[in-house]
Design a protein around this motif. Structure first.
Motif, short mmCIF file in Angstrom:
data_model
loop_
_atom_site.label_atom_id
_atom_site.label_comp_id
_atom_site.label_asym_id
_atom_site.label_seq_id
_atom_site.Cartn_x
_atom_site.Cartn_y
_atom_site.Cartn_z
N TYR A 163 91.78 20.14 104.82
CA TYR A 163 91.06 20.92 105.82
C TYR A 163 89.75 21.40 105.23
CZ TYR A 163 95.31 20.76 108.55
OH TYR A 163 96.39 20.31 109.27
N ILE A 164 88.72 21.41 106.05
CA ILE A 164 87.36 21.76 105.60
C ILE A 164 86.97 23.10 106.21
CG2 ILE A 164 84.94 21.06 105.63
CD1 ILE A 164 85.99 18.13 105.94
N PRO A 165 86.60 24.07 105.38
CA PRO A 165 86.15 25.35 105.92
C PRO A 165 84.85 25.18 106.72
CG PRO A 165 86.65 25.53 103.58
CD PRO A 165 86.66 24.07 103.92
N MET A 166 84.76 25.87 107.83
CA MET A 166 83.57 25.75 108.68
C MET A 166 82.33 26.29 108.00
SD MET A 166 83.58 24.09 111.45
CE MET A 166 84.56 22.89 110.59
N LYS A 167 82.48 27.17 107.03
CA LYS A 167 81.29 27.67 106.33
C LYS A 167 80.61 26.53 105.56
CE LYS A 167 83.70 29.36 102.25
NZ LYS A 167 84.06 30.49 101.43
N GLU A 168 81.39 25.55 105.10
CA GLU A 168 80.80 24.39 104.43
C GLU A 168 80.03 23.52 105.42
OE1 GLU A 168 83.73 22.20 102.21
OE2 GLU A 168 84.41 24.00 101.13
N VAL A 169 80.61 23.31 106.59
CA VAL A 169 79.94 22.52 107.63
C VAL A 169 78.68 23.25 108.07
CG1 VAL A 169 80.16 21.56 109.96
CG2 VAL A 169 82.12 21.49 108.38
N ALA A 170 78.78 24.55 108.26
CA ALA A 170 77.62 25.35 108.68
C ALA A 170 76.49 25.23 107.68
CB ALA A 170 78.02 26.81 108.86
N ALA A 171 76.82 25.28 106.40
CA ALA A 171 75.79 25.18 105.36
C ALA A 171 75.17 23.78 105.34
CB ALA A 171 76.39 25.51 104.00
N ARG A 172 76.00 22.75 105.43
CA ARG A 172 75.47 21.38 105.40
C ARG A 172 74.62 21.06 106.62
NH1 ARG A 172 80.71 19.80 103.04
NH2 ARG A 172 81.54 19.53 105.16
N GLN A 173 75.03 21.58 107.77
CA GLN A 173 74.36 21.25 109.02
C GLN A 173 73.30 22.27 109.42
OE1 GLN A 173 74.64 18.39 110.65
NE2 GLN A 173 75.96 17.78 108.96
N ASP A 174 73.19 23.35 108.67
CA ASP A 174 72.23 24.41 108.97
C ASP A 174 72.42 24.92 110.40
OD1 ASP A 174 70.19 26.20 108.35
OD2 ASP A 174 68.62 24.84 109.05
N ILE A 175 73.68 25.19 110.73
CA ILE A 175 74.06 25.76 112.02
C ILE A 175 74.74 27.10 111.72
CG2 ILE A 175 75.44 25.48 114.11
CD1 ILE A 175 75.40 22.45 113.63
N SER A 176 74.44 28.10 112.52
CA SER A 176 75.05 29.41 112.35
C SER A 176 76.57 29.29 112.43
CB SER A 176 74.54 30.34 113.46
OG SER A 176 75.44 31.39 113.70
N ALA A 188 90.90 22.42 121.83
CA ALA A 188 91.61 22.24 123.10
C ALA A 188 91.52 20.79 123.59
CB ALA A 188 91.04 23.19 124.16
N ALA A 189 90.43 20.11 123.25
CA ALA A 189 90.25 18.71 123.63
C ALA A 189 91.06 17.78 122.75
CB ALA A 189 88.77 18.34 123.55
N GLY A 190 91.68 18.30 121.69
CA GLY A 190 92.47 17.48 120.79
C GLY A 190 91.64 16.73 119.76
N PHE A 191 90.39 17.15 119.58
CA PHE A 191 89.51 16.49 118.62
C PHE A 191 89.77 16.93 117.19
CE2 PHE A 191 86.05 16.21 122.09
CZ PHE A 191 86.60 15.05 122.59
N ILE A 192 90.22 18.16 117.01
CA ILE A 192 90.39 18.71 115.67
C ILE A 192 91.74 19.41 115.54
CG2 ILE A 192 87.93 19.00 115.14
CD1 ILE A 192 88.22 21.94 116.03
N GLU A 193 92.15 19.58 114.29
CA GLU A 193 93.33 20.36 113.94
C GLU A 193 92.85 21.46 113.01
OE1 GLU A 193 95.54 17.33 111.90
OE2 GLU A 193 96.42 16.59 113.76
N SER A 194 93.57 22.58 113.00
CA SER A 194 93.15 23.68 112.13
C SER A 194 94.34 24.35 111.47
CB SER A 194 92.36 24.72 112.93
OG SER A 194 93.19 25.34 113.89
N VAL A 195 94.04 24.97 110.33
CA VAL A 195 95.00 25.78 109.60
C VAL A 195 94.26 27.03 109.15
CG1 VAL A 195 96.37 25.94 107.48
CG2 VAL A 195 96.39 23.83 108.81
N HIS A 196 94.89 28.18 109.34
CA HIS A 196 94.28 29.44 108.92
C HIS A 196 94.76 29.84 107.53
CE1 HIS A 196 92.58 30.10 112.89
NE2 HIS A 196 93.75 29.78 113.40
N GLY A 197 93.99 30.66 106.88
CA GLY A 197 94.37 31.18 105.58
C GLY A 197 93.77 30.39 104.43
N ILE A 198 94.27 30.69 103.23
CA ILE A 198 93.77 30.04 102.02
C ILE A 198 94.02 28.53 102.12
CG2 ILE A 198 94.05 29.83 99.52
CD1 ILE A 198 94.79 32.80 99.52
N GLY A 199 92.98 27.77 101.83
CA GLY A 199 93.08 26.32 101.93
C GLY A 199 92.96 25.81 103.35
N GLY A 200 92.68 26.72 104.27
CA GLY A 200 92.60 26.35 105.68
C GLY A 200 91.22 25.84 106.07
#
Length: 141
Positions: free
Chosen positions: A24-37, A50-62
């Protein structure tokens, strides 16, 4: 016109595709790479999930990851989920009632053709196709 919701949704999913490793990839990494808030990304993620495009896990390593292989995601599907109906005129939207002027409308064939070409084009481009283009990590769509 495709809004930032649609363009950024494609960029986020493309980033997840290019950096996938099974985890799983933290969104803060995507935000930094893509320069999106990060706040803006967090507003987009529920619709993508909801569209079934992604899966998520919360917490450490999520974080997030693609739910399927990149070649199964068309830009048309992504844009529909993020933008809603992409019909160029209201009479072509899903569920639109019959237009009283349709039989006499000289412009309707133009809008139908434009909509068909747009749908066919975006339906023919996948995340895997975009991954094969020579680019850096910052996708300008």
């Amino acid at each position: 016109m495709i809004s930032t919701k649609g363009r950024y949704s494609i960029r986020i999913l493309l980033d997840l595709a290019e950096h996938r490793n099974g985890g799983y990839i933290p969104m803060k990494e995507v935000a930094a790479r893509q320069d999106i808030s990060l706040k803006y990304i967090e507003k987009l993620m529920p619709a993508l999930k909801a569209a079934g495009f992604i899966e998520s896990v919360h917490g450490i390593g999520g974080g997030y990851r693609l739910a399927r292989e990149p070649e199964t995601y068309t830009l048309w599907d992504i844009l529909l989920r993020s933008e809603g109906d992409l019909a160029p005129v209201s009479c072509l939207k899903d569920g639109a009632g019959a237009c009283a002027r349709a039989a006499d409308c000289r412009t309707l064939p133009v809008w139908e053709g434009y909509y068909r070409v747009t749908r066919e084009y975006f339906s023919g481009v996948t995340l895997a196709d975009l991954m094969s283009l020579p680019q850096g990590d910052n996708y300008v769509i």
